[in-house]
Design an enzyme around this catalytic site. Sequence first.
Site, PDB file in Angstrom:
ATOM      1  N   PHE A   1       0.810  -1.284  -0.014  1.00 19.54           N
ATOM      2  CA  PHE A   1      -0.021   0.071   0.012  1.00 19.54           C
ATOM      3  C   PHE A   1       0.874   1.171  -0.164  1.00 19.54           C
ATOM      4  CE2 PHE A   1      -4.580   0.582   1.473  1.00 19.54           C
ATOM      5  CZ  PHE A   1      -5.131  -0.154   0.579  1.00 19.54           C
TER       6      PHE A   1
ATOM      7  N   GLN B   1      -8.129  14.904   3.194  1.00 16.10           N
ATOM      8  CA  GLN B   1      -7.358  13.980   2.364  1.00 16.10           C
ATOM      9  C   GLN B   1      -8.037  14.033   1.072  1.00 16.10           C
ATOM     10  OE1 GLN B   1      -6.485   9.426   3.034  1.00 16.10           O
ATOM     11  NE2 GLN B   1      -4.799  10.211   2.985  1.00 16.10           N
TER      12      GLN B   1
ATOM     13  N   HIS C   1      -7.987  11.768  -2.252  1.00 15.10           N
ATOM     14  CA  HIS C   1      -7.416  10.422  -2.460  1.00 15.10           C
ATOM     15  C   HIS C   1      -7.128  10.321  -4.118  1.00 15.10           C
ATOM     16  CE1 HIS C   1      -7.273   5.965  -3.620  1.00 15.10           C
ATOM     17  NE2 HIS C   1      -7.410   5.782  -2.312  1.00 15.10           N
TER      18      HIS C   1
ATOM     19  N   LEU D   1     -14.560   5.729  -5.336  1.00 17.19           N
ATOM     20  CA  LEU D   1     -13.054   5.372  -5.181  1.00 17.19           C
ATOM     21  C   LEU D   1     -12.830   4.179  -5.847  1.00 17.19           C
ATOM     22  CD1 LEU D   1     -10.804   5.565  -2.922  1.00 17.19           C
ATOM     23  CD2 LEU D   1     -12.042   3.817  -1.797  1.00 17.19           C
TER      24      LEU D   1
ATOM     25  N   ARG E   1      -0.564   9.263  -0.133  1.00 18.62           N
ATOM     26  CA  ARG E   1      -1.574   9.882  -0.904  1.00 18.62           C
ATOM     27  C   ARG E   1      -1.584  11.358  -1.131  1.00 18.62           C
ATOM     28  NH1 ARG E   1      -6.668   6.710   2.045  1.00 18.62           N
ATOM     29  NH2 ARG E   1      -6.070   4.737   0.808  1.00 18.62           N
TER      30      ARG E   1
ATOM     31  N   HIS F   1     -11.669  12.532   0.277  1.00 17.08           N
ATOM     32  CA  HIS F   1     -12.004  11.096   0.552  1.00 17.08           C
ATOM     33  C   HIS F   1     -12.100  10.934   1.960  1.00 17.08           C
ATOM     34  CE1 HIS F   1     -11.604   6.745   0.502  1.00 17.08           C
ATOM     35  NE2 HIS F   1     -10.373   6.830   1.187  1.00 17.08           N
TER      36      HIS F   1
ATOM     37  N   ARG G   1      -3.029  10.612   6.126  1.00 14.04           N
ATOM     38  CA  ARG G   1      -3.212   9.287   6.771  1.00 14.04           C
ATOM     39  C   ARG G   1      -3.061   8.454   5.911  1.00 14.04           C
ATOM     40  NH1 ARG G   1      -7.134   5.637   5.242  1.00 14.04           N
ATOM     41  NH2 ARG G   1      -8.666   6.885   4.246  1.00 14.04           N
TER      42      ARG G   1
END
Lengths: 569, 314
Positions: A113, A226, A228, A238, A272, A336, A381
Amino acid sequence: MPQHQVLIVGGGLAGMRAAQKAQELGMDVAMISKIFPTRSHSAAAQGGVQAAVSEDDSWESHAYDTVKGSDYLGDQDAIEILCSEAPDDIYSLERMGVVFNRTEEGKIDARAFGGTSVKRTCYVADQTGQVLLHVMWEQLIKSGLKVYSEWFVMDLIVEDNKVAGCVAMEIPTGKIEVFRSKSLILATGGIGQVYSPTTNGLVVTADGQALAYKAGATLMDMEMVQHHPTTMQANGVLITEGARGEGAYLLNSKGERFMEKYAPNMKELASRDVVSRAETMEIREGRGVDGCVFLDLRHLGRDLIMTKLSQIYELSRDYANTNILEAPVPIQPGHHYIMGGIKTDVDGRTWDVSGQNRWQGVEGLFAAGECANVSVHGGNRLGGNSLLDTIVFGRRSGQGSTDYAKSTDWVNIDENSVIRGAEDKIKEIFARPSGGLRTANLRSEMGSAMNDGIAVFRNEEGMKKTLESVRSVRDRFPKISLDNKGKIFNTDLLSVLELEFMLDVAEVIGIGAIERKESRGAHAREDYPDRNDEEYLKHTVVNLDENGEPKLNYIPVTMTQWEPQVRTY
Amino acid sequence: MDATFKVQRYDPESQEGSHYEEFEVDLPEYGSVLEGLLDIRDHQDGSLSLRCSCRSAICGSCSMKINGESRLACKAMVSDIKETEGDIITVEPMGNMPVIKDLVVNMDMFWEKVEKIEPYLQPTGPEPEKEYLVSNDEMMKLAVAMNCIMCGACVSDCTVLEVDKTFLGPAALAKAFRFAADPRDGAQEERLESYNEPTGVWDCTRCFMCVQACPKDVAPMERIMDIRSMVVENEIDKKGRGQRHIQGFIDGVKHSGRLDEFGLARKTFGFPIWAFELADLGIRRILRLRLPPIIHKSIKSAKNVKKIFENLGV
């Protein structure tokens, strides 16, 4: 008047986990949710949940990645708790029934990730949130938790800065009722609909943040919003980071893997904020198509896509008319998540138990999940840390709320006057002459203004303009009138109450953003492009003052073992 | 893209009964039925009530009948429907559940059925310190059923539930499969025994409506068939219901060219259960004029059907 020792507002993962813990500890617990719990937006989390479960991993490494991802704004004591307690929580979810993907030895598998130094994201195909949510719901069926489903909480009841319960409306009947509790946990999720577009569901309307703020609690780092990197153009839905985790590329209109330029080591798997900025730069410099760049999954092959990313295959087909086996899908950064939220300590308490009054809070009021800010995400995050946040701090607030409920007495409530107050509020809205302003128009005005001024890149002028627009919408808010003045399932009325919540929160986001004169994490300013640790390595906190106006202040970041460093990927 | 929506309206607070209203909407190229309904609610008539949230087919809120078929409004694309089903999009609340207002139904019955199958893992034996060691294949086999978002579309279109409210139904039984087939579960035998009872897996008539309605490819009917196989393979079916059910099915169709529902129930559950336990179902069916004919007539080409069976050696 229904009465429970611990009352949880919100039926998503954080709320369920809190309920489970408090119930396990012998409390009389109930949950209030404006939607049936399995409809909660936790279900939309796709890619996975982070925990250092592999043998070649450690919680310290997870914690360092999280601190760095947060751009050093996260509180390191909270991050240490999040990451060190993560593996046990993941194992306990597995034993409850989560069907995690497995390694060849039959252990929980992990995928790559963004912003993580090793493969650390445990997953169930690309539907991790949905499976976690359903398994937690199953556990609540097993334990027989009392759930007030489709009840909308209108206000918290606070006496002498101590929570006493809340007042709520039953959506299918319009009935208003007071709920009394010793501890009350807000677990209402994010603020998605403050922005337009957003990946978040239509029910994600900042309810908890606004309720807490009005009740006297503190909102912290709300400017940390945030975007995304991979959302669909048509409706903002998403596409999981798991796609890039499995090896998908980002391409510009020339077919170049542009992330090589912005993050030479991590490329598509930088964190991100970094990827969203890179995409925006490419689009601004003319290397996008119709406001988008492309996510290319073709080289991953049919087998991998259909087993590990099947939902993405489906969503791209339905909402972008793209077969990802054959063509890259157009994507763009989109709203997001909010790292900011109701200020809590590591046990979910909104008030400062040290007695030093370092921040303002409400005794007996707790918060967990996206609506809270512990703070583990700081300025940005990492993917897979939000599900983890709900599980770890949901559980800890279940414990905290139990400890508090055991130590305190019931607070008296003037039930009739509270109910009358809520009824009068609705009567006033119904009494407005028809033909007034429409909720949806004001909501979208706010959403577009937020997306224009407080998104991937920000500057003083743009943010001020946004804040003015938000305040102008709030000025016109009382001129909204409704088509539906009935009691039964009146979603027309709910939309107005939700918009009121969102306007308060949008203003706080704007105030914090304008005053943070540096670039950190998701808060990237064109007029202050560098991080300024000397002046701004601190949390923005906003409260309502005695006159009901927002008041800005700062509190220090807790550091344990990681000194701020230059952040590159 | 312009579209005409014909929406079923019902407001229990008004004198007017259930009726239809037409709305014209202008949608983007890939607009969904949900976007059309939100456009109506936001800009034309705010009194339209519906449940919705995620807009991406994962929360399960917006199930409704679209041109007569139960679907998720967020997943039903207006352009596809216009192309294959015509210009007018008719939107109605789900079936088999009472309407609260407009497109909102009371799903209590749905949740009660899910709760009845004991929808939680019941491990036995010592708990591992970390995770249970199981193969990826075993987990992914369950993921098919875990895809279920409990939207209710299958229950809305279930033809058995239309006449028999006691049937556990496709959603609950698909979830039942998920637990019965989980290698970590310790209650498999008890589960299979309970799903083998009347109201359980043998009540499904394999009409395929749930398979067609399911927006997440759970194919509930196939999961029901999976449980039937497990019941037979694990010799749970001591009363031989499964085998008799299959034989009854074959005998009926072979003999008359169509399903003998009376005969099938009699053969599956045997005397006296058929006579006593299913009596109330029979009475309810009589009251709703949905009782199968007591005298079972053959179809005209029954002889040919019989020949097909004989050629197949059945």
